[in-house]
Design a protein around this motif. Structure first.
Motif, PDB file in Angstrom:
ATOM      1  N   THR A 172       0.831  -1.214   0.000  1.00 59.09           N
ATOM      2  CA  THR A 172       0.000   0.000   0.000  1.00 59.09           C
ATOM      3  C   THR A 172       0.861   1.258   0.000  1.00 59.09           C
ATOM      4  O   THR A 172       0.575   2.229  -0.724  1.00 59.09           O
ATOM      5  N   ALA A 173       1.925   1.255   0.788  1.00 60.73           N
ATOM      6  CA  ALA A 173       2.829   2.408   0.825  1.00 60.73           C
ATOM      7  C   ALA A 173       3.520   2.601  -0.522  1.00 60.73           C
ATOM      8  O   ALA A 173       3.694   3.748  -0.977  1.00 60.73           O
ATOM      9  N   CYS A 174       3.894   1.512  -1.166  1.00 62.64           N
ATOM     10  CA  CYS A 174       4.528   1.620  -2.490  1.00 62.64           C
ATOM     11  C   CYS A 174       3.550   2.206  -3.512  1.00 62.64           C
ATOM     12  O   CYS A 174       3.946   2.999  -4.380  1.00 62.64           O
ATOM     13  N   ILE A 175       2.283   1.817  -3.425  1.00 62.04           N
ATOM     14  CA  ILE A 175       1.278   2.365  -4.343  1.00 62.04           C
ATOM     15  C   ILE A 175       1.106   3.861  -4.094  1.00 62.04           C
ATOM     16  O   ILE A 175       0.999   4.654  -5.051  1.00 62.04           O
ATOM     17  N   ARG A 176       1.100   4.266  -2.823  1.00 61.85           N
ATOM     18  CA  ARG A 176       0.983   5.699  -2.523  1.00 61.85           C
ATOM     19  C   ARG A 176       2.188   6.468  -3.058  1.00 61.85           C
ATOM     20  O   ARG A 176       2.048   7.577  -3.593  1.00 61.85           O
ATOM     21  N   VAL A 177       3.365   5.884  -2.916  1.00 63.45           N
ATOM     22  CA  VAL A 177       4.568   6.547  -3.422  1.00 63.45           C
ATOM     23  C   VAL A 177       4.527   6.637  -4.940  1.00 63.45           C
ATOM     24  O   VAL A 177       4.901   7.663  -5.531  1.00 63.45           O
ATOM     25  N   ALA A 178       4.069   5.567  -5.614  1.00 68.42           N
ATOM     26  CA  ALA A 178       3.978   5.588  -7.071  1.00 68.42           C
ATOM     27  C   ALA A 178       2.963   6.624  -7.543  1.00 68.42           C
ATOM     28  O   ALA A 178       3.142   7.250  -8.601  1.00 68.42           O
ATOM     29  N   ALA A 179       1.890   6.813  -6.763  1.00 69.37           N
ATOM     30  CA  ALA A 179       0.874   7.804  -7.141  1.00 69.37           C
ATOM     31  C   ALA A 179       1.366   9.228  -6.896  1.00 69.37           C
ATOM     32  O   ALA A 179       0.922  10.161  -7.575  1.00 69.37           O
ATOM     33  N   ARG A 180       2.287   9.401  -5.957  1.00 70.87           N
ATOM     34  CA  ARG A 180       2.833  10.736  -5.650  1.00 70.87           C
ATOM     35  C   ARG A 180       4.358  10.658  -5.668  1.00 70.87           C
ATOM     36  O   ARG A 180       4.998  10.620  -4.617  1.00 70.87           O
ATOM     37  N   PRO A 181       4.966  10.575  -6.848  1.00 70.13           N
ATOM     38  CA  PRO A 181       6.432  10.394  -6.915  1.00 70.13           C
ATOM     39  C   PRO A 181       7.212  11.498  -6.221  1.00 70.13           C
ATOM     40  O   PRO A 181       8.343  11.271  -5.779  1.00 70.13           O
ATOM     41  N   GLY A 182       6.625  12.672  -6.129  1.00 70.14           N
ATOM     42  CA  GLY A 182       7.346  13.767  -5.498  1.00 70.14           C
ATOM     43  C   GLY A 182       7.617  13.556  -4.024  1.00 70.14           C
ATOM     44  O   GLY A 182       8.513  14.183  -3.457  1.00 70.14           O
ATOM     45  N   THR A 183       6.844  12.664  -3.381  1.00 64.31           N
ATOM     46  CA  THR A 183       7.050  12.407  -1.947  1.00 64.31           C
ATOM     47  C   THR A 183       8.114  11.345  -1.684  1.00 64.31           C
ATOM     48  O   THR A 183       8.493  11.144  -0.525  1.00 64.31           O
ATOM     49  N   PHE A 184       8.560  10.673  -2.752  1.00 63.43           N
ATOM     50  CA  PHE A 184       9.538   9.601  -2.546  1.00 63.43           C
ATOM     51  C   PHE A 184      10.913  10.194  -2.260  1.00 63.43           C
ATOM     52  O   PHE A 184      11.357  11.137  -2.935  1.00 63.43           O
ATOM     53  N   ARG A 185      11.593   9.618  -1.300  1.00 66.21           N
ATOM     54  CA  ARG A 185      12.915  10.100  -0.891  1.00 66.21           C
ATOM     55  C   ARG A 185      13.984   9.308  -1.643  1.00 66.21           C
ATOM     56  O   ARG A 185      14.454   8.268  -1.181  1.00 66.21           O
ATOM     57  N   GLY A 186      14.341   9.818  -2.806  1.00 63.71           N
ATOM     58  CA  GLY A 186      15.348   9.145  -3.626  1.00 63.71           C
ATOM     59  C   GLY A 186      16.711   9.094  -2.978  1.00 63.71           C
ATOM     60  O   GLY A 186      17.467   8.130  -3.159  1.00 63.71           O
ATOM     61  N   THR A 187      17.038  10.118  -2.192  1.00 63.53           N
ATOM     62  CA  THR A 187      18.337  10.128  -1.502  1.00 63.53           C
ATOM     63  C   THR A 187      18.464   8.959  -0.540  1.00 63.53           C
ATOM     64  O   THR A 187      19.531   8.331  -0.438  1.00 63.53           O
ATOM     65  N   ALA A 188      17.372   8.655   0.170  1.00 61.95           N
ATOM     66  CA  ALA A 188      17.391   7.520   1.107  1.00 61.95           C
ATOM     67  C   ALA A 188      17.592   6.211   0.350  1.00 61.95           C
ATOM     68  O   ALA A 188      18.320   5.323   0.810  1.00 61.95           O
ATOM     69  N   LEU A 189      16.955   6.071  -0.823  1.00 63.16           N
ATOM     70  CA  LEU A 189      17.114   4.856  -1.617  1.00 63.16           C
ATOM     71  C   LEU A 189      18.561   4.690  -2.078  1.00 63.16           C
ATOM     72  O   LEU A 189      19.140   3.592  -1.968  1.00 63.16           O
ATOM     73  N   VAL A 190      19.146   5.758  -2.579  1.00 66.20           N
ATOM     74  CA  VAL A 190      20.540   5.681  -3.036  1.00 66.20           C
ATOM     75  C   VAL A 190      21.471   5.327  -1.877  1.00 66.20           C
ATOM     76  O   VAL A 190      22.395   4.509  -2.015  1.00 66.20           O
ATOM     77  N   ASN A 191      21.225   5.929  -0.718  1.00 62.46           N
ATOM     78  CA  ASN A 191      22.055   5.637   0.453  1.00 62.46           C
ATOM     79  C   ASN A 191      21.940   4.167   0.858  1.00 62.46           C
ATOM     80  O   ASN A 191      22.941   3.511   1.173  1.00 62.46           O
ATOM     81  N   GLN A 192      20.720   3.631   0.833  1.00 70.74           N
ATOM     82  CA  GLN A 192      20.531   2.236   1.213  1.00 70.74           C
ATOM     83  C   GLN A 192      21.147   1.291   0.181  1.00 70.74           C
ATOM     84  O   GLN A 192      21.698   0.244   0.551  1.00 70.74           O
ATOM     85  N   ILE A 193      21.070   1.643  -1.113  1.00 68.89           N
ATOM     86  CA  ILE A 193      21.716   0.804  -2.131  1.00 68.89           C
ATOM     87  C   ILE A 193      23.228   0.788  -1.912  1.00 68.89           C
ATOM     88  O   ILE A 193      23.881  -0.258  -2.062  1.00 68.89           O
ATOM     89  N   GLU A 194      23.774   1.937  -1.537  1.00 67.01           N
ATOM     90  CA  GLU A 194      25.211   1.969  -1.242  1.00 67.01           C
ATOM     91  C   GLU A 194      25.552   1.061  -0.064  1.00 67.01           C
ATOM     92  O   GLU A 194      26.529   0.312  -0.101  1.00 67.01           O
TER      93      GLU A 194
END
Length: 380
Positions: free
Chosen positions: A146-168
């Motif tokens: 459900t959270a992923c669907i909300r993020v996909a519906a509102r891409p501006g709220t997604f924290r891309g920096t956190a994703l990049v940090n976690q991938i690192e």
């Protein structure tokens, strides 16, 4: 009934027998008067003789837990013998204390049970616990979806920096240890395979062995286990520490969803990073197997690569890579659930970190077995 002889010291605990089955208590019924309290209680119990007794507490100057417990113990003994004991004149604080320490009927000792019964009982508890964990996991997975669907519906709220940090943290920083261990394991498997196959003059088939084993099973399984121990435990510890410091509650107070902020980037990083690590681990294991085949089996690099190309195909590589995202999802769900389950103590944090690693490794192995059965059934 005549009054019994009283003690000379006014603060000493005492019990005086009065008229009409009454007993007057006086002095301090406290721990420092333990001997006098026990002696007075024994006189009360001895004077009962099956008749009802009214204990007057109006002259008791002080009553602590020990004195109240002794009185309640005496009352229980008298009632067990068929008598009756009641209190009168007690101060409000004394009545509260007596009610708090009131003795309960002792539960009968459980009958001794055999080892088989204990084993079955423990097994039943674990089955019920596993069912509870499964329901919790499915519910949590639903929240993540459900959270992923909300993020996909509102891409501006997604924290891309956190994703990049976690991938690192998950993928980039995990490459050295995973590649090293995979290289060593590949070499060990090749060495043992050569030693066993050379008895039949078939040591060249070790390439088929390590190629299929690593690409289909061992590469993704080793990588998932190492990621569960390295990144899964880190996720549990991080989220658990935030729970202990009430940072998760602070996110909710600020109107932010902890699932979107904390969980989605970590699980996406695992889903992206684990296939990459699996691919690199498989290459490292094949390199280790090729080096061992060259040293112990006398096989040239060209011969090893040619036989490897003939033994494996693209769908063998795909089998391992298809498993990786599902194993990443399992590791992420379990690690974050255990993190949110941490309570306010360091002991709880350590217990849930351990549970996270153990459950993740167990579920990774189970999932690998299910995939093996599935791919065998469809002949893939």
């Amino acid at each position: 009934m005549a009054r019994a002889e009283t003690r000379t010291h006014p603060d000493t605990a005492d019990a005086a027998l009065l008229e009409g089955g009454r007993v007057g208590l006086s002095g301090r019924w406290t721990a420092d008067q333990g001997a006098a309290v026990e002696d007075a209680a024994a006189r009360i119990a001895g004077s009962a003789a099956g008749a009802p007794i009214l204990v007057d507490l109006s002259q008791v100057s002080r009553l602590d837990t020990l004195g109240a417990w002794v009185l309640e113990r005496t009352r229980a003994e008298i009632e067990a013998a068929g008598g009756r004991l009641a209190y009168a004149g007690a101060a409000p604080e004394h009545r509260i204390l007596l009610s708090e320490v009131k003795l309960r009927a002792a539960e009968p000792a459980p009958a001794p049970r055999g080892r088989l019964y204990g084993f079955l009982e423990d097994l039943g508890k674990r089955v019920v616990g596993a069912k509870s964990d499964l329901v919790t996991g499915l519910a949590f997975f639903g929240e993540v979806v459900t959270a992923c669907i909300r993020v996909a519906a509102r891409p501006g709220t997604f924290r891309g920096t956190a994703l990049v940090n976690q991938i690192e943290q998950v993928a980039f920083r995990g490459v050295p240890i995973i590649v090293l261990i995979s290289f060593l394991v590949g070499g060990i498997v090749a060495q043992q395979g050569i030693f066993q196959l050379q008895r039949f003059g078939a040591q060249s088939f070790v390439v088929n062995l390590i190629g299929l084993l690593i690409l289909r099973e061992l590469g993704v399984l080793l990588t998932s286990i190492m990621v569960a121990g390295r990144s899964g435990s880190a996720f549990t510890a991080e989220i658990g520490s935030m729970r202990m410091r009430e940072e998760v509650d602070a996110l909710r107070v600020m109107g932010l969803d902890p699932i979107e902020i904390l969980i989605v980037p970590r699980i996406l990083a695992l889903v992206i990073g684990l296939p990459i690590l699996t691919f690199l681990a498989s290459l490292a294991a094949l390199a280790g197997g090729g080096l061992t085949a060259s040293l112990y089996g006398g096989m040239t690099v060209d011969a090893f690569l040619a036989r490897l190309q003939a033994a494996v195909s693209l769908h063998h590589v795909a089998v391992g890579l298809i498993k990786a995202p599902f194993m990443a999802l399992i590791i992420g769900i379990i690690a974050t659930i255990e993190g949110f389950a941490v309570e306010g103590s360091a002991e709880s944090l350590g217990r849930h970190v351990t549970a996270s690693v153990v459950k993740s490794i167990f579920m990774v192995i189970v999932l690998d077995g299910l995939f093996a059965v599935f791919f065998a059934a469809i002949d893939f």
